[in-house]
Design an enzyme around this catalytic site. Structure first.
Site, PDB file in Angstrom:
ATOM      1  N   SER A 131       3.036  -8.248   3.373  1.00  9.44           N
ATOM      2  CA  SER A 131       2.774  -9.645   3.040  1.00  9.44           C
ATOM      3  C   SER A 131       3.645 -10.100   1.861  1.00  9.44           C
ATOM      4  CB  SER A 131       1.272  -9.803   2.760  1.00  9.44           C
ATOM      5  OG  SER A 131       0.889 -11.143   2.816  1.00  9.44           O
ATOM      6  N   LEU A 132       3.051 -10.626   0.815  1.00  6.45           N
ATOM      7  CA  LEU A 132       3.823 -11.020  -0.368  1.00  6.45           C
ATOM      8  C   LEU A 132       4.651  -9.850  -0.904  1.00  6.45           C
ATOM      9  CD1 LEU A 132       4.474 -12.870  -2.852  1.00  6.45           C
ATOM     10  CD2 LEU A 132       2.284 -12.159  -3.816  1.00  6.45           C
TER      11      LEU A 132
END
Ligand SMILES: *[C@@H]1O[C@H](CO)[C@@H](O)[C@H](O)[C@H]1NC(C)=O
Ligand SMILES: *[C@@H]1O[C@H](CO)[C@@H](O)[C@H](O)[C@H]1NC(C)=O
Ligand SMILES: *[C@@H]1O[C@H](CO)[C@@H](O)[C@H](O)[C@H]1NC(C)=O
Ligand SMILES: *[C@@H]1O[C@H](CO)[C@@H](O)[C@H](O)[C@H]1NC(C)=O
Ligand SMILES: *[C@@H]1O[C@H](CO)[C@@H](O)[C@H](O)[C@H]1NC(C)=O
Ligand SMILES: *[C@@H]1O[C@H](CO)[C@@H](O)[C@H](O)[C@H]1NC(C)=O
Ligand SMILES: *[C@@H]1O[C@H](CO)[C@@H](O)[C@H](O)[C@H]1NC(C)=O
Length: 427
Positions: free
Chosen positions: A277-278
């Site tokens: 993700s991030l």
């Protein structure tokens, strides 16, 4: 889940490393392909699953459940292949070029050096699975139940960002016990309030909204934006956006700093970066910055962020591999719209285009999965996607650069130098 930190974990590499910008780049060994690193299973059987599908991003382990595969029976392996990477000849020149592009719009040629080094074989399912487990472990700590045992080869890991007062960039550095170690820098993704809470929630959200929104998370007039670049209608100021990503406290800067520290600590190691993700997007940005092999999982489109950061593009970025599936609206860039789960929670994840190469699992068409943010969880990916071969003929779907070739982010928006008098649009 991220509270109650154990003090023994608090030793940070911060106390070990030296001045980051002077740190030498790693000098990798010559590749011999393909080579296998295998190790025996060590720990008790413990499997993870998602306890409740209404808890999308929670990590959870329940030892009485069985998994889809016999993974823990066989020694998991890590297969390497010779990987061509391009790295800037000088970090100074790279960041000078960024600064010049940001302040004057002028593009400089950055000199690159290419090299062939051992990288992860992303066509090998067990290799991908092991990297996914390392990625999942970035969210937790070795004593915790949701930590995946990685076997004796990876008996050493170094946490970063776990100090009790740390509120941001966090993960672990895994070091293999080989003479020329493989070092995997694993970066955590977003901690979400209520679902998978943690002290990094607010910085995570700020970074998410800065990196993955079209215009400062200006989703509607009621949103509080993360920067002040909105210029009415669908206009957004470009140089303002670049300025907003400049802060040293943002994860890209912290990541480059950490990477320099890692190369200083392990000067001869073969270094890779992974993230979910991030964390995956930061990993991918580091991949472009340092020419290091990167594997990400379920990462929102980071191409726009790389442009706003003015990262000079290497001749090839195929050493960066994004792995995601069509049932994850965050990686697909479809978790948008006022009523979407992302917006409801205050996240403007609007981008969908990725740099590098992509392994895209078509779970929606080929496995009949729905589209839901619960499928964004790395634990879900580990247990339900990577636990067995994709199909009878392919352990892992094919690697391709085609999916994203014609990808366009934020097409409704007009980007230009609106705030500075001129109206010349530049995208
Ligand atoms: C589990 O999911 C059901 C519906 O899918 C929901 O009603 C229930 O509240 C959830 N339980 C927890 C603990 O989240
Ligand atoms: C683990 O799974 C078992 C059997 O499904 C269940 O009885 C138990 O409550 C679960 N443990 C936790 C901590 O949820
Ligand atoms: C690394 O760990 C494996 C598994 O425990 C062991 O067989 C091997 O001898 C170790 N190698 C070194 C160099 O310590
Ligand atoms: C890891 O394993 C190697 C050899 O197997 C051993 O020499 C070393 O002390 C171990 N390190 C840790 C932190 O357990
Ligand atoms: C890198 O090392 C320096 C010097 O020890 C330290 O000040 C800095 O915090 C480290 N950076 C990261 C991201 O850990
Ligand atoms: C296996 O998956 C690939 C990629 O998704 C697909 O093109 C191929 O048709 C599949 N093969 C079988 C036998 O299902
Ligand atoms: C505005 O434009 C002028 C002239 O092109 C330039 O020197 C200045 O740096 C710009 N300011 C901003 C904030 O972009």
């Amino acid at each position: 889940m991220h509270v109650g930190l154990v003090s023994s974990l608090v030793s940070s590499i911060a106390s070990v490393a030296s001045s980051s910008s002077q740190a030498p780049l790693s000098i990798p060994q010559q590749p011999q392909a393909p080579s296998y690193i295998t190790f025996s299973p060590s720990h008790e059987h413990a499997f993870t699953f998602l306890p409740n599908t209404s808890q999308p991003i929670a990590l959870f382990r329940n030892s009485s459940l069985s998994c889809l595969s016999q993974e823990d029976q066989a020694p998991p392996r890590l297969r390497t292949v010779p990987t061509r990477v391009f790295r800037p000849r000088s970090q100074q020149a790279f960041h000078d070029a960024r600064r010049l592009a940001r302040t004057t719009g002028q593009l400089l040629d950055v000199p690159w050096e290419d090299d062939v080094i051992p990288g992860p074989d992303v066509t090998d399912r067990e290799t991908v699975l092991l990297l996914a487990k390392m990625t999942s472990n970035a969210y937790t700590e070795p004593e915790k139940a949701d930590w995946y045992p990685l076997g004796d080869r990876w008996n050493f890991s170094e946490p970063f960002g776990w100090e009790p007062d740390a509120d941001g960039f966090r993960g672990h550095i895994f070091v293999s016990n080989d003479t020329v170690p493989t070092v995997v820098l694993s970066i955590k993704g977003t901690s979400v309030p209520y679902v998978a809470p943690g002290p990094s929630e607010s910085k995570d959200k700020l970074n998410d909204n800065l990196l993955f929104s079209c215009c400062c998370a200006r989703v509607s007039p009621t949103w509080s934006t993360v920067c002040d670049c909105f210029h009415g209608g669908w206009k957004c100021d470009d140089s303002c956006l670049s300025e907003s990503l400049k802060e040293e406290s943002l994860f890209y800067s912290i990541g480059t700093n950490l990477y320099n520290n890692v190369t200083f600590l392990y000067p001869t190691a073969n270094i890779w970066v992974v993230g979910h993700s991030l964390g995956g997007s930061i990993a991918a940005l580091l991949g472009l910055t340092f020419g290091v092999p990167v594997v990400t999982f379920e990462t929102p489109g980071e191409r726009l962020a790389s442009r706003r950061l003015h990262l000079p593009l290497p001749p090839s970025d195929k050493h960066v591999t994004h792995i995601y599936h069509t049932g994850d609206p965050l990686a697909m860039g479809t978790c948008t719209g006022i009523t979407s789960a992302c917006n409801t929670a205050g996240y403007a994840l609007e981008t969908k285009c990725h740099n590098g190469q992509v392994i895209r699992y078509n779970t929606v068409e080929e496995k009949g999965w729905g589209v839901s943010i619960r499928y964004h969880s790395i634990v879900y990916i580990i247990n339900y996607l990577l636990g067995e071969d994709w199909n009878a003929t392919m352990p892992v779907p094919p690697v391709s650069e085609e999916y994203e070739k014609d990808c366009i982010d934020c097409y409704r928006w007009e980007f230009g130098d609106w705030k500075n008098g001129s109206s010349a649009a530049c995208t």
